[in-house]
Design a protein around this motif. Sequence first.
Motif: not given
Length: 716
Positions: A625-632, A638-649
């Motif tokens: 979601d863009r709400s995580f991307v806009q705070d990167l 936000a960076r930790a959440i995005v990293k975790a999502v990418i690795e798990l996916a």
Amino acid sequence: MPAAVLALRFDPAVVALSYLTAAFASYVALDLAQRVRTPDALVARAWWIAGSLSLGTGIWAMHFVGMLALKLPFSVGYDTAVTLLSWLAAVGVSAIALRVAARETLTPAWLALGALSMGGGICAMHYMGMAALVLAPGIQWDWTLVAASAAVAVGAAAAALWIFFALRRLPRAWARWAQLGAALAMGAAISGMHYTGMAAAGIGESSVCLSADALRGDNLGTLVAGATFALLLLTLVTSALDARSQRHTRRLQQSLQAATTELQVRALRDPLTGLANRQLLDDRLQHAAARGHREGARLALLLINLDGFKPINDSFGLGAGDHVLCGVAQRLQGLARSDDTLARLAADEFVLMLEGEVAEAALAQVAQRLLDALAEPMDGVPGAGSHPLRLSASIGIALADGSGPGEALIAQADSAAQSVKRAGGNGFAFFEAHMQAGVREQLELARDLRAALAGEAGSGSLMLHYQPKIATDEGTITGVEALLRWQHPLRGPVSPGAFIPVAERFGLIMPLGDWVIAEACRQLAAWRDAGLQMRVALNLSVQQLRQPDALVRRFEEALAQYGVDAQHLTCEITESVAMDDAEATERTLRRLAGLGLALSIDDFGTGYSSLAYLRRLPLSQLKIDRSFVQDLETSADARAIVKAVIELAHALSLQVVAEGVETEGQAAVLRGKHCDKLQGFLFARPMPAEELTRWAMHARDGRPRFSTSLYATQAA
């Protein structure tokens, strides 16, 4: 002086064989009585003809074998023509019996008529069979016994017909045993008639058989009985197979009917609460309008819009939200009368339609009771712990005088509810004239949108704009997301945020979704013909997912119409929609995957689902979601959440798309975390198909990589 008469003697073994033949024929007759009642007229007629031949042969064989049981001191034979006539009489008797047995009920008149007809036929068969034995001098008849045999024949026929109908009322577990006992009794009655008739025949001691050279043979009785048993057995087996086939067909029909009924109910009911959905509400409104037009009756609509429902989902998750909505539905249903209609119109909107007593004072009392019921503490909400939730609502009330409520009435009630919400909520208001502007705008938008879908002149044009998705490593375009746009002739560009809610409110979201599917397939075919391979992502609504048959059929039709390969289409659904009814969503997505469509979860991170659950779905992609991307660039969380999502996916073999990428800094962070695809204004805004074609062709022919300067150029 009368000639001396022989004392008739019978072969006991052949007598027993004749009785068994009669009993077996009776058993088959009882079975055939069920076959001729099949609903299929052609099949019933075929069974009637075949059954008459088979059953008639069985009855005749019993008579013929019984004749052969007679022991006479001279050689005997039977006239072939007369014997054939006796067989035809037996077939006729069977035809009458099966025809009467095919009736729904057995009245006394039909019982008497059938018994007399069958008794006469049996007597004709028997005495023609006796006439086939040509003697000189002829048979001397005891007319008292002849009359007795006729009475036995009529009585046996009446008993057989009564038994035919009596067996229908028995449970299936008892029917076979009852059929066997009835067959033994009927066999005895038929045999009794035959041997009573034989006893009536007086044969002189000096008689000579003139037909001794005709139909005869030492083993003729055995042969006739054997052949008849074989025929009856074949008939019985065929009847049993037919009965089994009919039972199987009935079970399939019942199963199909139950499934159809369930689908119809599900199509007209909200899957979460079980309340009526918009389609059923519209139908009830139309019928109420028709009654109001005829009788001048009034109609009221209460639109209940929950206050502050979104924070419940945001704070406790979708499971808690579903629990609350079901609880609200139960409370509202407890206050509705049996002839009222309660429907769920949208996520947090309910409608109560009332007919009859709709005076304003009474409606105000109803609205207050609804508010009081919702205000009662709600315990057991998942995630809320021991703290009960208290709800409030904004209720709008609109009345119609029978002049055709429909969409206008819903819009008026909604306008009144919105006025309550703007005043702070937790109250109700009647629609008033000063609210008409908002109602008029909704109705006009719905009218114009319906006209645009129909392609009417002057209604503006619907179109799809396409926003590219860029491969992170190669910097090349990998596909596009189709976004619906509406160019209104007077209003200009109408935001999807304005017309999509109108489409949902006025039942236009399904035809709108159908248009998007067809247009995307048409454009894919146009790009293919131009030598441009493209993958298009479409957004699906919750209403489309809740009607899987219609959705799958629409995709099949569009793919076939334009000759498009399903692998070039991706269906995107939001995470919240996927979790709205997880099991139903999973079934629908598997059917779409079966067509070859790729599936993606949109707005991931906002719906309180887990990748462990999403693993059950046939997905190939998810979008952060863009709400995580806009705070990167500014937030370590936000960076930790995005990293975790990418690795798990990636561990689940899912590709990851980041949407809403607007700066090079955001893109750089996502590249560093190995996000597969990027989408956002940094690369390009959504654009019409013609513009995207030029853009993609330029990128392909010039073979540039999408550098930062190119991003900026295209975004501008």
